[in-house]
Write a protein that holds these residues in place. Structure first.
Motif, short mmCIF file in Angstrom:
data_model
loop_
_atom_site.label_atom_id
_atom_site.label_comp_id
_atom_site.label_asym_id
_atom_site.label_seq_id
_atom_site.Cartn_x
_atom_site.Cartn_y
_atom_site.Cartn_z
N GLU A 186 0.83 -1.21 0.00
CA GLU A 186 0.00 0.00 0.00
C GLU A 186 0.86 1.25 0.00
O GLU A 186 0.54 2.26 -0.65
CB GLU A 186 -0.92 -0.02 1.22
CG GLU A 186 -1.93 1.12 1.25
CD GLU A 186 -2.83 1.06 2.46
OE1 GLU A 186 -3.79 1.85 2.51
OE2 GLU A 186 -2.59 0.22 3.37
N GLN A 239 2.55 1.83 -3.43
CA GLN A 239 1.60 2.42 -4.37
C GLN A 239 1.50 3.93 -4.17
O GLN A 239 1.49 4.70 -5.13
CB GLN A 239 0.23 1.77 -4.19
CG GLN A 239 -0.85 2.31 -5.13
CD GLN A 239 -0.50 2.09 -6.60
OE1 GLN A 239 -0.01 1.03 -6.97
NE2 GLN A 239 -0.75 3.10 -7.42
N GLN A 293 4.33 5.95 -5.64
CA GLN A 293 4.28 6.17 -7.08
C GLN A 293 3.65 7.52 -7.41
O GLN A 293 3.85 8.07 -8.49
CB GLN A 293 3.46 5.05 -7.76
CG GLN A 293 4.08 3.67 -7.67
CD GLN A 293 5.44 3.59 -8.34
OE1 GLN A 293 5.60 4.06 -9.46
NE2 GLN A 293 6.41 3.01 -7.65
#
Length: 380
Positions: A150, A153, A156
């Motif tokens: 998590e 992500q 990113q």
């Protein structure tokens, strides 16, 4: 209490914002924050508590807060940020400090333990990984667990273009994940933190320079076994960036480390963990100041060291063996080889000797460092 701000030059075209708080004559505690994070990320409640007993110094890394944003014109390596910490001490006239590092700040503190141990009275690191491990593993060959999916992500999206409301929401969500599942999370607490950081920085644009900086030179974990400065490793058991057993691994590879845990702590500093964390910091600093070895505490954190290391001078071992017969002596020697370090002097005693001036610092002879440029400062 008095707070003084400075602008400290650390490289050509690069100035750092530095703040100090507390009694100028008290022991110095230098706070080193993590990647892409302003020094204001250290909670005011924690800084104020420590400043009641110590001279507390915190600062903005390059490309964060009010410090110079020059990475695009003058790229640097992450290891250069460790040198910045030394230059901050130089500018403030501080010979030695108790240095505290969180996350990437803990990695920088480890570099200081290796490259500038004479400038550290003690070190405390938490929510971090050993050199050559975790995010400091530049080879990808490590076996310790990495960050939570998590979180990867979310990273990113670091630096994406967002308006102020969307950026604030993203940062609070980031803190929620960093906080982990165990410590209570109050979104408003972190909204207020990020509003202060943005006001201090003069922008809502997320810093990203440290994610782009050269990570080479961090593969030095094997050197940590020789560290003699007293080190406290604080385990954050709910840390989604450097989850267990990272803290225990770090405590095992550092030659002079003690391990404690703050139950529930993750990779954030909510109010619920500040008391136990400050207790651990103060006990460690005070023990070093008193010349004592830090010992297990019955405080709100738990000492989870595997037990105190035993350091026995070789001469004492030899004297103890003489009265024994050959068979018993051989048996005892084998036992000592397995369980006792008979070759390494007590790091706390060595550090105390350094404080007394009884041992020379390696590499000092003939080394003439240029006098640091004095900082600009103002009181507020």
């Amino acid at each position: 209490m008095a707070t003084v701000e400075h602008v400290v030059p650390v490289a050509e075209g690069v100035d750092l914002w530095v703040e100090e708080r507390g009694d100028p004559a008290a022991p110095v505690v230098l706070l080193v924050m993590g990647a892409n994070a302003s020094g204001l990320t250290w909670p005011e409640e924690l800084v104020d508590r420590l400043a009641r007993r110590y001279r507390v110094v915190r600062y903005d890394h390059r490309d964060t807060g009010r410090s110079s944003r020059a990475f695009d014109e003058r790229p640097y390596a992450l290891r250069d940020l460790a040198g910045d910490a030394v230059r901050v001490l130089d500018a403030l006239g501080v010979e030695r400090a108790h240095v505290v590092g969180m996350s990437m700040g803990g990695v920088l503190v480890q570099l200081l333990l290796l490259d500038a141990p004479q400038r550290l009275r003690s070190a405390t690191v938490f929510a971090t990984a050993a050199l050559g491990a975790g995010l400091a593993d530049t080879t990808g060959a490590g076996e310790l667990p990495g960050p939570a999916p998590e979180l990867l992500q979310l990273w990113q999206e670091l630096g994406a273009e967002r308006d102020e409301d969307a950026e604030l929401a993203w940062r609070v969500e980031h803190w929620r994940v960093l906080n982990g599942p165990d410590a209570p999370f109050d979104p408003e607490e972190f909204r207020e933190l990020e509003r202060r950081v943005a006001a201090h920085s003069g922008t809502w644009r997320s810093p990203t320079a440290h994610a782009l900086a050269d990570p080479s030179g961090l593969e030095r974990g094997a050197e940590l076994a020789a560290v003699g400065v007293p080190v406290l490793v604080v385990e954050a058991p709910a840390d989604p960036v450097n989850p267990p057993p990272h803290a225990r691994h770090l405590a095992e590879v550092v030659g002079s480390a003690r391990l404690v845990t703050v139950p529930g702590m993750g990779h954030a500093l909510p109010r619920s963990v500040l008391g136990p964390l400050a207790d651990a910091l103060e006990e460690h600093v005070d023990a070093v100041e008193a010349g004592d070895r830090p010992v297990a505490s019955a405080g709100p954190y738990r000492d989870v060291s595997s037990g105190p290391r035993t350091f026995v001078p070789v001469e004492e071992v030899a004297g103890a063996l003489r009265p024994l017969g050959d068979g018993k002596a051989d048996e005892l020697r084998r036992t000592l080889d397995e369980h006792v370090d008979t070759d390494v002097e007590d790091p706390f005693e060595r550090h105390a000797a350094l404080e007394r001036g009884g041992l020379g610092d390696e590499g000092d002879e003939g080394d003439e460092a240029a006098a640091p440029e004095p900082p600009h400062h103002r009181a507020r």
